[in-house]
Design a protein around this motif. Sequence first.
Motif, short mmCIF file in Angstrom:
data_model
loop_
_atom_site.label_atom_id
_atom_site.label_comp_id
_atom_site.label_asym_id
_atom_site.label_seq_id
_atom_site.Cartn_x
_atom_site.Cartn_y
_atom_site.Cartn_z
N ASP A 388 9.06 86.35 -115.91
CA ASP A 388 9.85 85.59 -114.93
C ASP A 388 10.93 84.72 -115.58
OD1 ASP A 388 8.31 86.59 -112.82
OD2 ASP A 388 6.80 85.02 -113.05
N ASP A 390 14.29 83.80 -116.62
CA ASP A 390 15.65 84.25 -116.34
C ASP A 390 16.69 83.35 -117.02
OD1 ASP A 390 15.46 81.96 -114.85
OD2 ASP A 390 15.95 82.88 -112.92
N ARG A 429 14.66 75.53 -110.08
CA ARG A 429 13.38 75.93 -109.53
C ARG A 429 12.43 74.74 -109.52
NH1 ARG A 429 11.70 80.17 -113.00
NH2 ARG A 429 12.94 81.58 -111.74
#
Length: 554
Positions: A388, A390, A429
């Motif tokens: 995950d 990125d 996030r």
Amino acid sequence: MNVKLRPWQQQALHKAIAWLVQTRADRHFLINAAPGAGKTLAACAIAQTLIELGEIDRVMVIAPRSEIVSQWADDFRRVTGRHMGKVTARDGDIGALGIDICATWAAVQGLQPELQAVCRAARVLVICDEHHHAAIEAAWGDSADSACADASLVLVLTGTPIRSDGAQSIWLAYDDAGAIDHPDDGTYTLTYGDAVDLGYCRPVTFHRHEGKFSVDLEGGESVQVSGHQKAKLPPSLARIPALQTALDFYRLARTPQFERDGTTPLLSGYQATMLEWGGAKLTDLRHRMPDAGGLVIAPSIEMAEYMVELIELIEGERPLLVHSQLANPESRIRAFRNTDKRWLVSVAMVSEGVDIKRLRVLVYLPNALTELAFRQAIGRVVRTAGPDDDTRAYVVMPSFDTFEAFARRVENEMPATAHSQSSDPKTKRCPVCGSECALAERFCPGCGHEFPAGPQRLKSCDDCGALNPITAVACHACGATFTQNFMLTLDEALRAGAIVRGMDIDETEVLAAEEIAPAVRKLILRSGDGKLVKILQTLPDESLARLRSILVAQ
């Protein structure tokens, strides 16, 4: 086997067994894989298979430093279930231990008789980590060659299969260009571009940091120096070789700059502006990776201590310092790995082999000007944190020909269809609920989590009172220059564009691209067009302004 191997590691395993066991063409097998791709686990898996096939009895690992030796012991146990003992010259007779062993290249020099006895008493696989340390005419290479002459098999690992000094290394041949020359069937190669494509490493962007220095000489003379402009000395001084050397750009870039008191680091100096840009990028990255860290590679202990003081002045948090003169440097590296501290400052202690997956920003100001050292340093910030991840890695480096040539060669390894390369995200996030939030959001709309603000230090202008970044040379409101009272002054220190995916992008294009990137990303993601989304993932944000110019011109 106790771990799941990546496809490339499985391929390397099968190729190694074919070469070493089935055809027995040679006792040496080479793995040339990008830093961070997972060479250690691949080697442990090969060792485990050779043990299971009854080809070897013991394994001996030679690695660069104590911290890396410890990592080897941990990974070897995880893969094979076998204990690997760390040995030094003080351990004496190690043959009686009857276990797998690992040692540093330096320790081998004092263990030649003991290691030779081990290789003669059992069938031993020697794993040679970071093979460039084993120059034939150097003490380490000569010691390893003598100690391991009777080893049954040799597994050579490297992430930088080049030597810029022309020296040959033991066991493997080198071609005229300084690259390892070993048969293809006895070699497994995974380039950095391949590793990024497969998601094993993060893509990297190189940011060139320009510095234009004005140096006041005696007698009222002044010269200008930059990364692409040598000092043009007046005729009366041009015949003094030592002066030309002193005015070398990279020498000036590594020269500490202080305030008038002679002890406080200059907050408008060249190194401060490198750190300010790197710190801003690190803060951006922490919106995606909350524990992302930065690494400063300094040329000397004196300069490392100076950079520590600068970072503390700029950000208000003192970074962790690691160098050979400090007690327990390996424990300091482990401490940094297991915290969320922002910065680690090092002098040749975190340049190869050390695995700190959260490192993402490198401020590169080393002593060594070799491509081998450059690639090893890049390997510290490109390791992926998982499927995950990125994020992108960033390197802030002085803008001069040597480093730019190295950067272009690294980028030229990148295939044009690097489908998994992600551009720099423009959202953050939430670490609590995982929601994607706008960068401007102070609180997560989904769960109410408050995002921590990045460190920011300000100073006020004496003329108008406006607040400015602490590293500002001039006031943004009135243009007044902040006082600098030094013979060596910095006219300009700014990011001079970027080298990314083999493209030279000037500063104007970079700034324009950063301005339009959020809107472009938002439009393409809303379209739901899978092909456009894939193109967006391939193109770095820094190239979007150039793409717009091309489309407008058509």
